[in-house]
Design an enzyme around this catalytic site. Structure first.
Site, mmCIF file in Angstrom:
data_model
loop_
_atom_site.group_PDB
_atom_site.id
_atom_site.type_symbol
_atom_site.label_atom_id
_atom_site.label_comp_id
_atom_site.label_asym_id
_atom_site.label_seq_id
_atom_site.Cartn_x
_atom_site.Cartn_y
_atom_site.Cartn_z
ATOM 1 C CG ASP A 1 47.890 93.463 124.344
ATOM 2 O OD1 ASP A 1 48.949 93.421 125.331
ATOM 3 O OD2 ASP A 1 47.542 92.613 123.689
ATOM 4 C CG HIS B 1 50.096 93.862 119.848
ATOM 5 N ND1 HIS B 1 49.955 92.603 119.974
ATOM 6 C CD2 HIS B 1 48.732 94.684 120.194
ATOM 7 C CE1 HIS B 1 48.623 92.255 120.402
ATOM 8 N NE2 HIS B 1 47.867 93.478 120.271
ATOM 9 C CG HIS C 1 43.169 95.660 125.403
ATOM 10 N ND1 HIS C 1 42.578 94.773 125.985
ATOM 11 C CD2 HIS C 1 43.671 95.428 124.283
ATOM 12 C CE1 HIS C 1 42.632 93.805 125.340
ATOM 13 N NE2 HIS C 1 43.174 93.961 124.182
#
Length: 290
Positions: A108, A159, A262
């Site tokens: 992410d 996102h 991440h």
């Protein structure tokens, strides 16, 4: 035979307690407030945490603890991915599992000009495909990295534009405009790109959020495994952080899991996956979300 009054009263109280539990288990709040994570059979709402450097001041990465599963044994062989029933057990009925036996790694908040190339190099070297959930502002700043992600066969996920934790509370038109702006930025970098997935910042899905994503052809994805790689307690060394991420994924992963991590601003995550990817490949088939 006459039933003793004490027994009758006891049975009645037990019945009431069971009804209360059932009602509580079926409750699915429209808004998921950030809260401390706990381990349970269903994932709790995500906890808030520090914002990423390139996002807005209100932007914070995702977090939630996950159900604990039995760690596979070293002798377990990789299992081929095959179609199974999908699991929409996340907030606002978002997707928690792949719907297949394969495990999906998701990264992410990128692209990050330093860490995303490191992650892509590792995935290429280990022949693994993953899913990248991209923040629109970062996409606009680094379109070359979005092109590389797509060219190397990874899945693209929306996102949101600036990683706002409260976007799901806005009107449907505001939510849709944000998601469309992010899709437009991705397609400016990769014309004709397929964007099949959306992940709400912080896991803060709402029915309106999920509906807006669906109108744009995107499935909303939550996660089953979160190693909390964004969390750096005071005094935690780099080695301790890496060990935490590795241990958490190993303990919690199971067939069909969606794993949250991440690539943005987390060099320790890339280091952790240098160990995790070979371990995972011995036990599971690693897939990009289809």
């Amino acid at each position: 035979m006459r039933t003793p009054k004490v027994l009758v009263i006891g049975l009645a109280l037990a019945g009431l307690a069971g009804c209360g539990t059932a009602v509580a288990a079926q409750h699915d709040p429209a808004w998921v407030e950030p809260a401390p994570a706990t381990s349970s059979a269903s994932p709790p709402p995500s906890a808030s945490r520090p914002s990423s450097p390139a996002a807005s001041p209100s932007a914070e990465p995702d977090a939630a603890d996950v159900p604990v599963s039995v760690e596979p044994t070293a002798s377990t062989k990789p299992k081929p991915a095959k179609s199974t029933q999908q699991h929409h057990g996340g907030p606002a009925n978002s997707l928690m599992k792949t719907g297949r036996s394969g495990v999906a790694l998701t990264f992410d908040d990128g692209p990050d000009p330093v860490q995303t190339p490191r992650m892509l190099d590792l995935l290429k070297r280990t022949h693994v495909k993953a899913t990248f959930c991209l923040v629109g502002q970062n996409v606009a700043a680094h379109p070359d990295l979005v092109r590389r992600i797509a060219d190397e066969g990874h899945t693209l996920c929306n996102h949101t534009w600036r990683h706002s934790l409260t976007l799901g509370r806005q009107s449907p038109s505001v939510i849709r405009a944000d998601l469309q702006r992010t899709n437009d930025a991705i397609r400016a970098a990769v014309p004709g790109a397929e964007i099949k997935y959306m992940r709400a910042p912080g896991g803060n899905f709402t029915p309106a959020f999920v509906a807006a994503a669906g109108e744009l052809g995107m499935t909303s994805i939550y996660w089953q495994v979160d190693p909390r790689d964004w969390e750096h307690p005071s005094g935690e060394s780099g080695d301790a952080h890496r060990a935490k991420v590795i241990g958490s994924v190993k303990r919690h992963v199971s067939r069909g899991a969606i794993v949250l991590s991440h690539d943005y601003g987390q060099p320790g995550t890339i280091s952790a996956y240098e160990t995790l990817i070979p371990w995972l490949k011995q036990r599971y088939t690693l897939i990009a979300l289809p």
